[in-house]
Scaffold this motif. Structure first.
Motif, PDB file in Angstrom:
ATOM      1  N   ALA A  58     -45.483 -14.111  18.420  1.00 30.66           N
ATOM      2  CA  ALA A  58     -45.243 -12.834  19.599  1.00 30.66           C
ATOM      3  C   ALA A  58     -46.595 -13.131  20.113  1.00 30.66           C
ATOM      4  O   ALA A  58     -47.628 -13.861  20.593  1.00 30.66           O
ATOM      5  CB  ALA A  58     -45.712 -11.578  18.848  1.00 30.66           C
ATOM      6  N   PRO A  59     -46.085 -13.136  21.710  1.00 29.65           N
ATOM      7  CA  PRO A  59     -46.587 -13.446  22.830  1.00 29.65           C
ATOM      8  C   PRO A  59     -48.069 -12.408  23.016  1.00 29.65           C
ATOM      9  O   PRO A  59     -47.856 -11.178  23.057  1.00 29.65           O
ATOM     10  CB  PRO A  59     -45.598 -12.751  24.042  1.00 29.65           C
ATOM     11  N   THR A  60     -48.763 -13.311  23.744  1.00 28.23           N
ATOM     12  CA  THR A  60     -50.195 -12.092  23.824  1.00 28.23           C
ATOM     13  C   THR A  60     -50.137 -11.263  24.665  1.00 28.23           C
ATOM     14  O   THR A  60     -49.564 -12.041  26.185  1.00 28.23           O
ATOM     15  CB  THR A  60     -51.288 -13.515  23.743  1.00 28.23           C
ATOM     16  N   VAL A  61     -50.670 -10.011  24.931  1.00 26.66           N
ATOM     17  CA  VAL A  61     -50.140  -8.984  26.191  1.00 26.66           C
ATOM     18  C   VAL A  61     -52.171  -9.309  26.800  1.00 26.66           C
ATOM     19  O   VAL A  61     -52.886  -8.903  25.599  1.00 26.66           O
ATOM     20  CB  VAL A  61     -49.832  -7.823  25.687  1.00 26.66           C
ATOM     21  N   ASP A  62     -52.365  -9.679  27.836  1.00 26.08           N
ATOM     22  CA  ASP A  62     -53.623  -9.305  27.450  1.00 26.08           C
ATOM     23  C   ASP A  62     -54.811  -7.492  27.578  1.00 26.08           C
ATOM     24  O   ASP A  62     -53.540  -6.945  27.773  1.00 26.08           O
ATOM     25  CB  ASP A  62     -53.816  -9.119  29.279  1.00 26.08           C
ATOM     26  N   ALA A  63     -55.310  -7.716  27.102  1.00 23.75           N
ATOM     27  CA  ALA A  63     -55.866  -6.046  27.081  1.00 23.75           C
ATOM     28  C   ALA A  63     -56.167  -5.130  28.142  1.00 23.75           C
ATOM     29  O   ALA A  63     -55.786  -4.442  27.858  1.00 23.75           O
ATOM     30  CB  ALA A  63     -56.918  -6.107  25.617  1.00 23.75           C
ATOM     31  N   ASP A  64     -57.110  -5.914  29.118  1.00 26.50           N
ATOM     32  CA  ASP A  64     -56.767  -5.091  29.854  1.00 26.50           C
ATOM     33  C   ASP A  64     -56.001  -4.922  31.226  1.00 26.50           C
ATOM     34  O   ASP A  64     -56.018  -5.731  32.564  1.00 26.50           O
ATOM     35  CB  ASP A  64     -58.568  -5.476  30.361  1.00 26.50           C
ATOM     36  N   LEU A  65     -55.118  -4.734  30.736  1.00 30.69           N
ATOM     37  CA  LEU A  65     -53.586  -4.694  31.572  1.00 30.69           C
ATOM     38  C   LEU A  65     -54.311  -3.766  33.460  1.00 30.69           C
ATOM     39  O   LEU A  65     -53.356  -4.746  34.444  1.00 30.69           O
ATOM     40  CB  LEU A  65     -53.077  -4.347  31.501  1.00 30.69           C
ATOM     41  N   SER A  66     -54.386  -2.668  33.056  1.00 26.93           N
ATOM     42  CA  SER A  66     -55.355  -1.860  33.727  1.00 26.93           C
ATOM     43  C   SER A  66     -55.782  -2.563  35.011  1.00 26.93           C
ATOM     44  O   SER A  66     -55.649  -2.251  36.236  1.00 26.93           O
ATOM     45  CB  SER A  66     -55.722  -0.202  33.391  1.00 26.93           C
ATOM     46  N   GLU A  67     -56.886  -3.649  34.606  1.00 23.69           N
ATOM     47  CA  GLU A  67     -58.005  -4.046  35.809  1.00 23.69           C
ATOM     48  C   GLU A  67     -56.989  -5.082  36.994  1.00 23.69           C
ATOM     49  O   GLU A  67     -56.650  -4.946  38.095  1.00 23.69           O
ATOM     50  CB  GLU A  67     -58.811  -4.945  35.010  1.00 23.69           C
ATOM     51  N   GLN A  68     -55.942  -5.715  36.494  1.00 29.17           N
ATOM     52  CA  GLN A  68     -54.689  -6.458  36.370  1.00 29.17           C
ATOM     53  C   GLN A  68     -54.415  -5.725  37.233  1.00 29.17           C
ATOM     54  O   GLN A  68     -53.280  -6.189  38.988  1.00 29.17           O
ATOM     55  CB  GLN A  68     -53.770  -7.815  35.528  1.00 29.17           C
ATOM     56  N   LEU A  69     -53.341  -4.729  37.558  1.00 29.52           N
ATOM     57  CA  LEU A  69     -53.030  -3.504  38.591  1.00 29.52           C
ATOM     58  C   LEU A  69     -53.752  -3.491  39.430  1.00 29.52           C
ATOM     59  O   LEU A  69     -53.176  -3.174  40.709  1.00 29.52           O
ATOM     60  CB  LEU A  69     -52.157  -2.688  37.058  1.00 29.52           C
ATOM     61  N   ALA A  70     -54.739  -2.550  39.254  1.00 31.66           N
ATOM     62  CA  ALA A  70     -55.864  -2.204  40.156  1.00 31.66           C
ATOM     63  C   ALA A  70     -55.853  -3.354  41.201  1.00 31.66           C
ATOM     64  O   ALA A  70     -55.682  -3.977  42.840  1.00 31.66           O
ATOM     65  CB  ALA A  70     -56.653  -2.398  39.776  1.00 31.66           C
ATOM     66  N   LYS A  71     -55.848  -4.891  40.969  1.00 30.52           N
ATOM     67  CA  LYS A  71     -56.484  -5.976  41.776  1.00 30.52           C
ATOM     68  C   LYS A  71     -54.704  -6.648  42.402  1.00 30.52           C
ATOM     69  O   LYS A  71     -55.367  -6.818  44.020  1.00 30.52           O
ATOM     70  CB  LYS A  71     -56.531  -7.160  41.021  1.00 30.52           C
ATOM     71  N   TYR A  72     -53.753  -5.954  42.251  1.00 23.87           N
ATOM     72  CA  TYR A  72     -52.358  -6.233  42.861  1.00 23.87           C
ATOM     73  C   TYR A  72     -52.427  -5.137  43.867  1.00 23.87           C
ATOM     74  O   TYR A  72     -51.410  -5.702  44.352  1.00 23.87           O
ATOM     75  CB  TYR A  72     -50.899  -6.042  41.962  1.00 23.87           C
ATOM     76  N   ASP A  73     -53.160  -4.129  43.643  1.00 18.04           N
ATOM     77  CA  ASP A  73     -52.537  -2.814  44.177  1.00 18.04           C
ATOM     78  C   ASP A  73     -53.361  -2.844  45.211  1.00 18.04           C
ATOM     79  O   ASP A  73     -53.274  -2.603  46.503  1.00 18.04           O
ATOM     80  CB  ASP A  73     -53.004  -1.485  43.631  1.00 18.04           C
ATOM     81  N   ALA A  74     -54.423  -3.537  45.129  1.00 16.41           N
ATOM     82  CA  ALA A  74     -55.588  -4.059  46.270  1.00 16.41           C
ATOM     83  C   ALA A  74     -55.047  -5.225  47.393  1.00 16.41           C
ATOM     84  O   ALA A  74     -55.675  -5.184  48.481  1.00 16.41           O
ATOM     85  CB  ALA A  74     -57.071  -4.321  45.319  1.00 16.41           C
ATOM     86  N   GLU A  75     -54.451  -6.381  46.839  1.00 16.57           N
ATOM     87  CA  GLU A  75     -53.865  -7.072  47.514  1.00 16.57           C
ATOM     88  C   GLU A  75     -52.701  -6.404  48.960  1.00 16.57           C
ATOM     89  O   GLU A  75     -52.330  -5.408  49.064  1.00 16.57           O
ATOM     90  CB  GLU A  75     -52.960  -8.342  46.654  1.00 16.57           C
ATOM     91  N   PRO A  76     -53.873  -7.310  50.287  1.00 18.57           N
ATOM     92  CA  PRO A  76     -52.718  -7.193  51.547  1.00 18.57           C
ATOM     93  C   PRO A  76     -51.308  -6.805  51.271  1.00 18.57           C
ATOM     94  O   PRO A  76     -51.029  -8.404  50.567  1.00 18.57           O
ATOM     95  CB  PRO A  76     -53.618  -7.722  52.167  1.00 18.57           C
ATOM     96  N   GLU A  77     -50.917  -6.470  51.547  1.00 16.98           N
ATOM     97  CA  GLU A  77     -48.907  -6.647  52.268  1.00 16.98           C
ATOM     98  C   GLU A  77     -49.376  -7.547  52.591  1.00 16.98           C
ATOM     99  O   GLU A  77     -49.753  -7.582  53.980  1.00 16.98           O
ATOM    100  CB  GLU A  77     -48.447  -5.426  52.559  1.00 16.98           C
ATOM    101  N   GLU A  78     -47.603  -8.912  52.567  1.00 16.91           N
ATOM    102  CA  GLU A  78     -47.537  -9.417  53.823  1.00 16.91           C
ATOM    103  C   GLU A  78     -46.171  -9.193  54.177  1.00 16.91           C
ATOM    104  O   GLU A  78     -45.388  -8.660  53.063  1.00 16.91           O
ATOM    105  CB  GLU A  78     -46.942 -11.149  52.556  1.00 16.91           C
ATOM    106  N   ALA A  79     -46.136  -9.643  55.766  1.00 18.36           N
ATOM    107  CA  ALA A  79     -45.117  -8.753  56.457  1.00 18.36           C
ATOM    108  C   ALA A  79     -43.737 -10.187  56.194  1.00 18.36           C
ATOM    109  O   ALA A  79     -44.905 -11.140  56.797  1.00 18.36           O
ATOM    110  CB  ALA A  79     -45.325  -8.465  57.767  1.00 18.36           C
TER     111      ALA A  79
END
Length: 97
Positions: free
Chosen positions: A74-95
Motif C-alpha cells: 500500500a502507498p505510504t501517506v504522509d502523516a502531516d498532510l495539513s502542513e503540506q497543504l498550508a505550504k501550498y496555500d502560502a505559495e504565491p500564484e504565478e500569472a
C-alpha cells in the motif's frame, strides 16, 4: 441441332435411299476423355498413408503452473498532510499569459 445441319440433313435424306437416310439421321456422340488429376491423386495417396503421431502422456502437458505475483504494498501517506497543504496555500500564484 443447328438449322444449317437440318437443311443439309434434309437435302441428303430426300435424295438418298432409306438406309443412307437412317445413317445420316443418327447423331454422332463423343464423350470427353477423362484426364487424371495428378495433384488430387498425389493428395489422396499422401492422405491415405498419413499416420498420426501417438498421443503424449496425459500428465505431461505444456501448460505451466499458475504462480500469482506478490501482492503490492500500500502507498505510504504522509502523516502531516495539513502542513503540506498550508505550504501550498502560502505559495504565491504565478500569472500566465
Amino acid at each position: 441441332m443447328s438449322s444449317v445441319a437440318r437443311i443439309a440433313l434434309g437435302s441428303i435424306a430426300s435424295k438418298a435411299p432409306f438406309t443412307v437416310r437412317a445413317m445420316a439421321a443418327r447423331g454422332i456422340a463423343t464423350s470427353a476423355v477423362m484426364q487424371k488429376d495428378v495433384v488430387q491423386e498425389l493428395y489422396l495417396k499422401e492422405l491415405k498413408g498419413y499416420k498420426p503421431a501417438p498421443a503424449a502422456k496425459a500428465d505431461e502437458s505444456q501448460v505451466k503452473e499458475l504462480k500469482l505475483p506478490a501482492a503490492p504494498q500500500a502507498p505510504t501517506v504522509d502523516a502531516d498532510l495539513s502542513e503540506q497543504l498550508a505550504k501550498y496555500d502560502a505559495e504565491p500564484e504565478e500569472a500566465t499569459q
